[in-house]
Design an enzyme around this catalytic site. Structure first.
Site, PDB file in Angstrom:
ATOM      1  N   ARG A   1      43.288  43.081  43.328  1.00 32.42           N
ATOM      2  CA  ARG A   1      44.168  42.225  44.138  1.00 32.42           C
ATOM      3  C   ARG A   1      45.429  41.901  43.339  1.00 32.42           C
ATOM      4  NH1 ARG A   1      41.926  43.801  47.930  1.00 32.42           N
ATOM      5  NH2 ARG A   1      40.690  42.697  49.467  1.00 32.42           N
TER       6      ARG A   1
ATOM      7  N   GLU B   1      52.523  41.855  50.187  1.00 29.96           N
ATOM      8  CA  GLU B   1      52.515  43.262  50.587  1.00 29.96           C
ATOM      9  C   GLU B   1      53.313  43.451  51.872  1.00 29.96           C
ATOM     10  OE1 GLU B   1      48.439  44.669  50.560  1.00 29.96           O
ATOM     11  OE2 GLU B   1      48.308  44.394  48.409  1.00 29.96           O
TER      12      GLU B   1
ATOM     13  N   HIS C   1      48.735  50.109  48.789  1.00 27.34           N
ATOM     14  CA  HIS C   1      47.409  49.610  49.191  1.00 27.34           C
ATOM     15  C   HIS C   1      46.656  50.656  50.040  1.00 27.34           C
ATOM     16  CE1 HIS C   1      44.939  45.692  49.878  1.00 27.34           C
ATOM     17  NE2 HIS C   1      44.149  46.746  49.730  1.00 27.34           N
TER      18      HIS C   1
END
Ligand code: NAD
Length: 290
Positions: free
Chosen positions: A217, A246, A264
């Protein structure tokens, strides 16, 4: 039963779920939903839960449940589930690809070739063979990374606050990971204990030139501290798939040296999306049978 499939999975998942009820992919129908299914994009926060008086079950296709307000859901009698078993290999392979990209300068070599440059002398490589990999967290993904690192001839050490022994790695203190690892790969959940754990102080205790890989994370590291350590050479590289925000607009990591970034995509292998869809159907089926 109304099922809200809030995020994208495999194209056939809506059809598969129709065996159990009416399926909607429109967030505007949340008020009718008994089951809400999400990946990372849709955050199931207090506001969303308040809009869903019929909601009984939230399923996250993925490992963490940090995108869901689990405590608030509990107060409303809503069950929360995830699919932690599905994604380990997909994320481990990306973590390994990121770790390999750093000493081999894959991103810079590729970009410079396309700019018409030939940096044969400048791009000095190093090998993984004989280097020490320090894993922070020795859960499902870290164990898959450890197996791959051993196949490359790396020494694998690990620290886990809640696990004392493991067949996958030599368990050591966190200080030892920081002091001895040439590569540090982060595999903890995001919690109050892990938030910001890679910061100016802890980076200062790492081996000079250590490289950090983050597929867990973004908030586990402090972007500005990592960027400063890359600029000073205290860190030799940083590769990440996850970000504080993000996409990571405005992050100092975007312009720091020796950084490799992916958007991601750790869980997004074709094979894993199929596994996630199977896990979700399985959970909905079990719920429907209750
Ligand atoms: P896991 O639960 O199997 O393992 C996590 C490990 O971290 C556990 O062994 C736990 O004891 C340990 N841990 C918890 N707190 C710690 C602390 N303070 N210090 C050290 N260790 C600690 O989880 P996993 O399946 O291996 O996934 C790890 C993380 O990877 C997830 O929580 C998620 O945030 C992230 N993830 C990212 C992607 C991606 O797309 N990049 C996909 C899936 C998972």
């Amino acid at each position: 039963m109304r099922i809200l499939l809030a995020d994208a999975f495999t194209p056939d998942l809506p059809k598969r779920l129709e065996a159990f009820g009416d399926v909607s992919q429109d967030l505007g129908t949340v008020a009718e939903a008994e089951i809400v299914i999400v990946r990372s994009k849709t955050k199931v926060d207090k506001a969303m839960i308040d809009k869903a008086p019929k909601l009984k079950y939230i399923i996250r296709g993925g490992v963490g449940v940090d995108t869901i307000d689990v405590d608030y859901a509990k107060t409303k009698g809503i069950a929360v589930d995830n699919t932690p078993e599905a994604s380990s290999v997909a994320v481990a392979e990306l973590a390994f690809a990121l770790m390999m990209a750093l000493p081999n300068h894959i991103a810079r070599a590729d970009a410079s070739m396309k700019e018409g440059k030939w940096l044969k002398k400048e791009l000095e490589r190093t090998e993984l063979l004989g280097k020490t990999l320090g894993l922070v967290g020795i859960g499902r993904i870290a164990r898959e990374v450890a197996a791959r690192a051993k196949a490359f001839g790396m020494r694998v050490i690990a620290y886990d606050k809640y696990v004392d022994s493991s067949d996958a790695a030599e368990m050591v203190s966190l200080d030892t990971v920081y002091a001895q690892a040439d590569y540090i790969s982060l595999h903890t959940p995001l919690t109050d204990e892990t938030r910001g754990m890679i910061n100016k102080t802890t980076i200062g205790t790492m081996k000079k030139g250590a490289r950090v890989v983050n597929t867990c994370r973004g908030q586990v590291i402090v972007d500005a501290d990592v960027a400063a350590a890359l600029a000073s050479g205290q860190l030799g590289g940083y590769a990440a798939d996850v970000y504080d925000k993000e996409p990571p607009e405005g992050s100092p990591l975007l312009s720091a040296p020796n950084v490799v970034l992916t958007p991601h995509i750790g869980a997004s292998s074709e094979e894993n999306l199929l596994r996630l869809a199977d896990s979700i159907v399985d959970r909905v089926q079990k719920y429907a049978k209750k």
